[in-house]
Design a protein around this motif. Structure first.
Motif, short mmCIF file in Angstrom:
data_model
loop_
_atom_site.label_atom_id
_atom_site.label_comp_id
_atom_site.label_asym_id
_atom_site.label_seq_id
_atom_site.Cartn_x
_atom_site.Cartn_y
_atom_site.Cartn_z
N PHE A 23 0.82 -1.20 0.00
CA PHE A 23 0.00 0.00 0.00
C PHE A 23 0.86 1.26 0.00
O PHE A 23 0.52 2.26 -0.66
N VAL A 24 1.98 1.23 0.72
CA VAL A 24 2.88 2.39 0.75
C VAL A 24 3.42 2.68 -0.64
O VAL A 24 3.33 3.81 -1.14
N HIS A 25 3.98 1.66 -1.30
CA HIS A 25 4.59 1.86 -2.61
C HIS A 25 3.54 2.15 -3.68
O HIS A 25 3.77 2.97 -4.57
N ALA A 26 2.40 1.47 -3.58
CA ALA A 26 1.35 1.68 -4.58
C ALA A 26 0.80 3.10 -4.50
O ALA A 26 0.57 3.76 -5.53
N ALA A 27 0.58 3.60 -3.28
CA ALA A 27 0.05 4.96 -3.11
C ALA A 27 1.03 6.01 -3.60
O ALA A 27 0.62 7.07 -4.10
N GLU A 28 2.33 5.74 -3.46
CA GLU A 28 3.33 6.69 -3.90
C GLU A 28 3.60 6.60 -5.41
O GLU A 28 3.95 7.60 -6.04
N LYS A 29 3.40 5.42 -5.98
CA LYS A 29 3.74 5.20 -7.38
C LYS A 29 2.57 5.47 -8.33
O LYS A 29 2.77 6.00 -9.43
N TRP A 30 1.35 5.12 -7.91
CA TRP A 30 0.19 5.26 -8.78
C TRP A 30 -0.92 6.02 -8.07
O TRP A 30 -1.19 5.79 -6.89
N ASP A 31 -1.59 6.88 -8.79
CA ASP A 31 -2.71 7.65 -8.26
C ASP A 31 -4.00 6.94 -8.65
O ASP A 31 -4.34 6.87 -9.84
N ALA A 32 -4.70 6.39 -7.70
CA ALA A 32 -5.91 5.62 -7.98
C ALA A 32 -6.99 5.93 -6.95
O ALA A 32 -6.71 6.44 -5.86
N GLU A 33 -8.22 5.60 -7.32
CA GLU A 33 -9.33 5.77 -6.39
C GLU A 33 -9.32 4.71 -5.30
O GLU A 33 -9.65 4.96 -4.15
N PHE A 34 -8.91 3.48 -5.67
CA PHE A 34 -8.92 2.36 -4.73
C PHE A 34 -7.64 1.54 -4.89
O PHE A 34 -7.02 1.53 -5.96
N TYR A 35 -7.30 0.84 -3.80
CA TYR A 35 -6.15 -0.06 -3.80
C TYR A 35 -6.61 -1.38 -3.19
O TYR A 35 -7.22 -1.38 -2.10
N ALA A 36 -6.33 -2.48 -3.89
CA ALA A 36 -6.81 -3.79 -3.44
C ALA A 36 -5.66 -4.76 -3.27
O ALA A 36 -4.71 -4.76 -4.06
N LYS A 37 -5.76 -5.57 -2.23
CA LYS A 37 -4.80 -6.64 -1.99
C LYS A 37 -5.50 -7.97 -2.25
O LYS A 37 -6.60 -8.21 -1.75
N VAL A 38 -4.87 -8.86 -3.05
CA VAL A 38 -5.46 -10.14 -3.42
C VAL A 38 -4.41 -11.24 -3.25
O VAL A 38 -3.23 -11.02 -3.57
N ASN A 39 -4.82 -12.39 -2.76
CA ASN A 39 -3.92 -13.55 -2.71
C ASN A 39 -3.78 -14.18 -4.09
O ASN A 39 -4.65 -14.03 -4.95
N ASP A 40 -2.69 -14.91 -4.31
CA ASP A 40 -2.46 -15.46 -5.65
C ASP A 40 -3.17 -16.80 -5.89
O ASP A 40 -2.92 -17.46 -6.91
N ASN A 41 -4.04 -17.20 -4.97
CA ASN A 41 -4.90 -18.38 -5.23
C ASN A 41 -6.36 -17.96 -5.39
O ASN A 41 -7.27 -18.77 -5.26
N ILE A 42 -6.56 -16.67 -5.65
CA ILE A 42 -7.90 -16.11 -5.82
C ILE A 42 -8.08 -15.67 -7.27
O ILE A 42 -7.16 -15.08 -7.87
N TYR A 43 -9.27 -15.95 -7.81
CA TYR A 43 -9.58 -15.55 -9.17
C TYR A 43 -10.66 -14.47 -9.13
O TYR A 43 -11.64 -14.60 -8.41
N VAL A 44 -10.45 -13.42 -9.90
CA VAL A 44 -11.27 -12.22 -9.81
C VAL A 44 -12.01 -11.97 -11.12
O VAL A 44 -11.43 -12.09 -12.20
N ASN A 45 -13.27 -11.63 -11.00
CA ASN A 45 -14.06 -11.17 -12.13
C ASN A 45 -13.83 -9.67 -12.27
O ASN A 45 -14.41 -8.87 -11.55
N ILE A 46 -12.95 -9.29 -13.20
CA ILE A 46 -12.53 -7.89 -13.33
C ILE A 46 -13.70 -6.96 -13.62
O ILE A 46 -13.81 -5.88 -13.04
N ASP A 47 -14.59 -7.37 -14.51
CA ASP A 47 -15.72 -6.51 -14.84
C ASP A 47 -16.62 -6.27 -13.63
O ASP A 47 -17.03 -5.14 -13.35
N GLY A 48 -16.93 -7.36 -12.92
CA GLY A 48 -17.75 -7.21 -11.72
C GLY A 48 -17.04 -6.43 -10.64
O GLY A 48 -17.66 -5.66 -9.90
N PHE A 49 -15.73 -6.59 -10.55
CA PHE A 49 -14.94 -5.87 -9.55
C PHE A 49 -14.99 -4.37 -9.82
O PHE A 49 -15.20 -3.56 -8.90
N GLY A 50 -14.80 -3.98 -11.09
CA GLY A 50 -14.86 -2.56 -11.43
C GLY A 50 -16.22 -1.95 -11.19
O GLY A 50 -16.34 -0.82 -10.70
N ALA A 51 -17.28 -2.72 -11.51
CA ALA A 51 -18.64 -2.22 -11.28
C ALA A 51 -18.92 -2.03 -9.80
O ALA A 51 -19.59 -1.07 -9.39
N MET A 52 -18.42 -2.95 -8.98
CA MET A 52 -18.62 -2.83 -7.53
C MET A 52 -17.93 -1.58 -6.99
O MET A 52 -18.49 -0.82 -6.21
#
Length: 377
Positions: free
Chosen positions: A204-233
């Motif tokens: 979160f420290v490096h992401a906030a300093e490197k990229w300007d975004a509305e939200f920051y998410a942490k995900v484990n590498d055994n999780i699969y994400v529906n990108i379209d649904g994630f963006g809509a949420m």
């Protein structure tokens, strides 16, 4: 006879009194000379010190002029004002009072703020998990670039460095990143399972300093994400400046050293030994203001044994909206659609019982995921 004797004693008394007067006068004179000498010596010392001070500070001129004094006072006032402004700026950042679309100049064009930065925490020896993600929900190549440009979602695998800096594990990550260019490598973090809470904070420290975004998410590498649904949420929470979104939970604090979820600082959670409400570590989202809060206060935010509890602890004492989002409960099936899912649960959903309809699963996720899954089994 008596008269003659008294006349004889009178001269002796006068003589003695004269001697006393003389000695008293001598003592007074010596005292006066001594005191006068000391005063003269002190005066000479003062004269010498004054001359020496004048010589060193500019031939009799004051060491600091009136103008210099006013400048010093003005500088102190400016310093106090700057400190006050810095405090107000930090408070404003925490409150989220920043323009939603702050333009960033990049050459001859400007770009809008990203919708979200997703950090997938991974590690050494987990390349198979990363490849599975790249084959399913995370696009590669041109599609990977378009995900950022068109949808405003940037995804990076987050990994630290080996304790033996530059060894084969570090080289493997560097080689993989050379081809995929989808890593955020934390050079100031040593990769270890027990250091995951610190790794999450550093993301979160490096992401906030490197990229300007509305939200920051942490995900484990055994999780699969529906990108379209994630963006809509996420779009539904754009009007809330300080949100902490996830599958909220609590639970028992384990003080048994041999337990899998042992908490070394269990005694801090009271006699009830129950964790405060926090989001599951499989996936959770924080808004921009909270990511900046972590970045600003990184040195004083402590971590516990688990990254989800640690993240929850950072937001207890500040004005944060906790949102229990059921679609981010990756370890449970939701017939109303899901945004994330564990691979193991996906397998059970396909084969377990007739209540799970394959067509619905594929529609809720994406066809590519289903094709890859069938290929793997």
């Amino acid at each position: 006879m008596q008269r003659r004797g008294s006349n004889h004693r009178l001269p002796s008394l006068l003589f003695r009194s004269r001697i006393s007067y003389v000695m008293l006068a001598m003592f007074a004179t010596m005292s006066a000379v001594y005191v006068a000498g000391r005063l003269w010596q002190d005066a000479q010392n003062r004269v010498y010190l004054i001359k020496e001070l004048d010589r060193r500070t500019g031939k009799g001129h004051p060491a600091i002029s009136v103008d210099d004094t006013l400048k010093v006072v003005a500088c102190r006032n400016q310093h106090k004002r700057l400190a006050a402004l810095e405090m107000e700026l930090a408070a404003a950042r925490q409150e989220g009072f920043v323009g939603r679309y702050t333009p960033e100049t990049n050459g001859n064009h400007t770009r809008k703020r990203l919708m979200a930065v997703i950090g997938i925490t991974t590690g050494f020896g987990q390349k198979s998990n990363r490849d599975a993600i790249r084959k399913t929900w995370l696009p590669t190549g041109v599609a990977w670039t378009k995900l950022q440009e068109d949808k405003g979602i940037l995804v990076r695998f987050v990994v630290g460095r080996s304790a033996n800096r530059g060894d084969s594990m570090d080289r493997d990550i560097d080689e993989e990143n050379k081809h995929t260019k989808d890593f955020l490598i934390l050079d100031d973090h040593v990769e270890a399972s027990e250091e995951l809470p610190k790794k999450t904070k550093l993301f979160f420290v490096h992401a906030a300093e490197k990229w300007d975004a509305e939200f920051y998410a942490k995900v484990n590498d055994n999780i699969y994400v529906n990108i379209d649904g994630f963006g809509a949420m996420l779009a539904s929470y754009m009007d809330k400046p300080r949100v902490y979104i996830g599958c909220m939970k609590s639970g028992e604090v384990f003080s048994d050293l041999s337990h899998k979820w042992y908490e070394p600082e269990w005694w801090k959670f009271g006699d009830g030994k129950s964790y405060f409400r926090h989001a599951s570590g499989e996936i959770f989202v924080i808004s921009r203001a909270l990511a900046q809060f972590i970045s600003i206060n990184r040195s004083i935010l402590r971590t516990y044994a688990h990254d989800d509890v640690s993240a929850g602890s950072w937001f207890i004492g500040i004005d944060v909206k906790h949102i229990n989002e059921g679609k981010l409960c990756c370890s449970s099936w939701s017939s109303g659609g899901f945004i994330c899912l564990k691979m193991s649960l996906f397998c059970l959903a396909i084969f377990a019982t007739p209540f799970f309809h394959v067509k619905q699963i594929v529609e809720n996720y994406n066809r590519k995921f289903f094709d890859v899954f069938l290929f793997e089994i």
